[in-house]
Design a protein around this motif. Structure first.
Motif, PDB file in Angstrom:
ATOM      1  N   ASN A 200       0.814  -1.213   0.000  1.00  0.00           N
ATOM      2  CA  ASN A 200       0.000   0.000   0.000  1.00  0.00           C
ATOM      3  C   ASN A 200       0.844   1.259   0.000  1.00  0.00           C
ATOM      4  O   ASN A 200       0.449   2.276  -0.576  1.00  0.00           O
ATOM      5  N   LEU A 201       1.998   1.195   0.674  1.00  0.00           N
ATOM      6  CA  LEU A 201       2.863   2.356   0.800  1.00  0.00           C
ATOM      7  C   LEU A 201       4.244   2.017   0.273  1.00  0.00           C
ATOM      8  O   LEU A 201       4.839   1.024   0.674  1.00  0.00           O
ATOM      9  N   ARG A 202       4.758   2.840  -0.623  1.00  0.00           N
ATOM     10  CA  ARG A 202       6.147   2.726  -1.089  1.00  0.00           C
ATOM     11  C   ARG A 202       6.902   3.924  -0.509  1.00  0.00           C
ATOM     12  O   ARG A 202       6.554   5.068  -0.774  1.00  0.00           O
ATOM     13  N   THR A 203       7.913   3.646   0.294  1.00  0.00           N
ATOM     14  CA  THR A 203       8.668   4.692   0.973  1.00  0.00           C
ATOM     15  C   THR A 203      10.052   4.858   0.361  1.00  0.00           C
ATOM     16  O   THR A 203      10.540   3.992  -0.362  1.00  0.00           O
ATOM     17  N   ARG A 204      10.682   5.969   0.677  1.00  0.00           N
ATOM     18  CA  ARG A 204      12.083   6.193   0.314  1.00  0.00           C
ATOM     19  C   ARG A 204      12.796   6.817   1.509  1.00  0.00           C
ATOM     20  O   ARG A 204      12.259   7.699   2.173  1.00  0.00           O
ATOM     21  N   GLY A 205      14.001   6.313   1.789  1.00  0.00           N
ATOM     22  CA  GLY A 205      14.788   6.855   2.888  1.00  0.00           C
ATOM     23  C   GLY A 205      14.457   6.250   4.233  1.00  0.00           C
ATOM     24  O   GLY A 205      14.919   6.746   5.260  1.00  0.00           O
ATOM     25  N   LEU A 206      13.687   5.164   4.242  1.00  0.00           N
ATOM     26  CA  LEU A 206      13.298   4.498   5.488  1.00  0.00           C
ATOM     27  C   LEU A 206      13.518   3.000   5.328  1.00  0.00           C
ATOM     28  O   LEU A 206      12.983   2.389   4.405  1.00  0.00           O
ATOM     29  N   ALA A 207      14.315   2.422   6.205  1.00  0.00           N
ATOM     30  CA  ALA A 207      14.604   0.984   6.142  1.00  0.00           C
ATOM     31  C   ALA A 207      13.429   0.217   6.743  1.00  0.00           C
ATOM     32  O   ALA A 207      13.443  -0.186   7.907  1.00  0.00           O
ATOM     33  N   VAL A 208      12.396   0.016   5.933  1.00  0.00           N
ATOM     34  CA  VAL A 208      11.148  -0.559   6.427  1.00  0.00           C
ATOM     35  C   VAL A 208      11.359  -1.933   7.045  1.00  0.00           C
ATOM     36  O   VAL A 208      10.819  -2.240   8.119  1.00  0.00           O
ATOM     37  N   SER A 209      12.138  -2.785   6.392  1.00  0.00           N
ATOM     38  CA  SER A 209      12.346  -4.139   6.920  1.00  0.00           C
ATOM     39  C   SER A 209      13.091  -4.127   8.252  1.00  0.00           C
ATOM     40  O   SER A 209      13.015  -5.092   9.013  1.00  0.00           O
ATOM     41  N   ASP A 210      13.807  -3.036   8.521  1.00  0.00           N
ATOM     42  CA  ASP A 210      14.550  -2.914   9.773  1.00  0.00           C
ATOM     43  C   ASP A 210      13.816  -2.071  10.805  1.00  0.00           C
ATOM     44  O   ASP A 210      14.407  -1.660  11.814  1.00  0.00           O
ATOM     45  N   ALA A 211      12.531  -1.818  10.568  1.00  0.00           N
ATOM     46  CA  ALA A 211      11.734  -1.090  11.557  1.00  0.00           C
ATOM     47  C   ALA A 211      11.512  -1.976  12.787  1.00  0.00           C
ATOM     48  O   ALA A 211      11.299  -3.184  12.673  1.00  0.00           O
TER      49      ALA A 211
END
Length: 220
Positions: free
Chosen positions: A86-97
């Motif tokens: 649903n959300l595509r981010t940039r500059g954020l390590a989503v898998s490492d949240a």
């Protein structure tokens, strides 16, 4: 500041060979602002309600950085929504949240609940690349599911601000790697104990699925 590159919703239900017979994995970017509510984005759906959706999997986020890594491996661009996010981010390590981490996106407040577990529907969506589920698992670039803590609206170009990060330190990738016994991952029992202690202390509210798996990890 990390940013939201795209907001994606279901474009069409597609026939699928799985038990449900259809899939809502065909997500594509939409223009304008979108409401985020308890069960996800306005006008988005999940076809397999038994395994997807609900308050603890209301929104799925994936990073542009991880998408580009897959694009290099697959040989084509992983466009926003192709992985069903649903959300595509940039500059954020989503898998490492960190599990329980909270993001302010637009006027919505979102909370990381758990990693994504790949399935055969996901593989079929991509044309069944060889050993896709195994490859996605071993790469441990899972993205993250989120719950909607505060309703709001969001749109492409919004900043993604991390406003809270729990002290237990177990990330989505840590837990996914531990559960799947991937090389270099934390011990599953140690990760499970940290999460359950944090849950009991009120530092994080684990999803029912993650809490059940954490309990199993302590027993196996």
């Amino acid at each position: 500041m990390p940013e939201l590159l795209a907001v994606c919703r279901v474009h069409a239900l597609l026939p699928d060979a799985g038990t449900v017979g259809v899939t809502a994995i065909d997500k594509r970017p939409v223009d304008g602002r979108v409401k985020a509510r308890r069960f996800g984005l306005y006008a988005d759906v999940q076809a397999d309600r038994e395994n997807h959706g609900g308050p603890d999997q209301a929104v799925y986020a994936y990073s542009q950085e991880d998408a580009e890594a897959w694009g290099a491996e697959l040989g084509y661009e992983v466009t926003p929504g192709l992985f069903g996010e649903n959300l595509r981010t940039r500059g954020l390590a989503v898998s490492d949240a960190v599990i329980g981490e909270r993001w302010r996106v637009g006027t919505a407040l979102l909370e990381v609940t758990q990693p994504r577990t790949p399935c055969q529907t996901f593989a079929r969506r991509l044309g069944s690349p060889p050993r896709w589920v195994r490859r996605f698992t071993q790469a441990n670039r899972t993205g993250a599911y989120l719950r909607v803590v505060e309703n709001g609206d969001l749109g492409a170009g919004d900043a993604v601000e991390v406003v809270h990060r729990p002290t237990h330190g177990v990330t989505a990738a840590d837990w996914f790697g531990a559960w799947n016994r991937l090389d270099g991952a934390p011990d599953a029992a140690d990760a499970a104990k940290a999460l359950l202690v944090a849950h009991d202390d009120g530092d994080v509210r684990l999803s029912d699925e993650l809490r059940e798996r954490a309990g199993r990890a302590l027993r196996r």
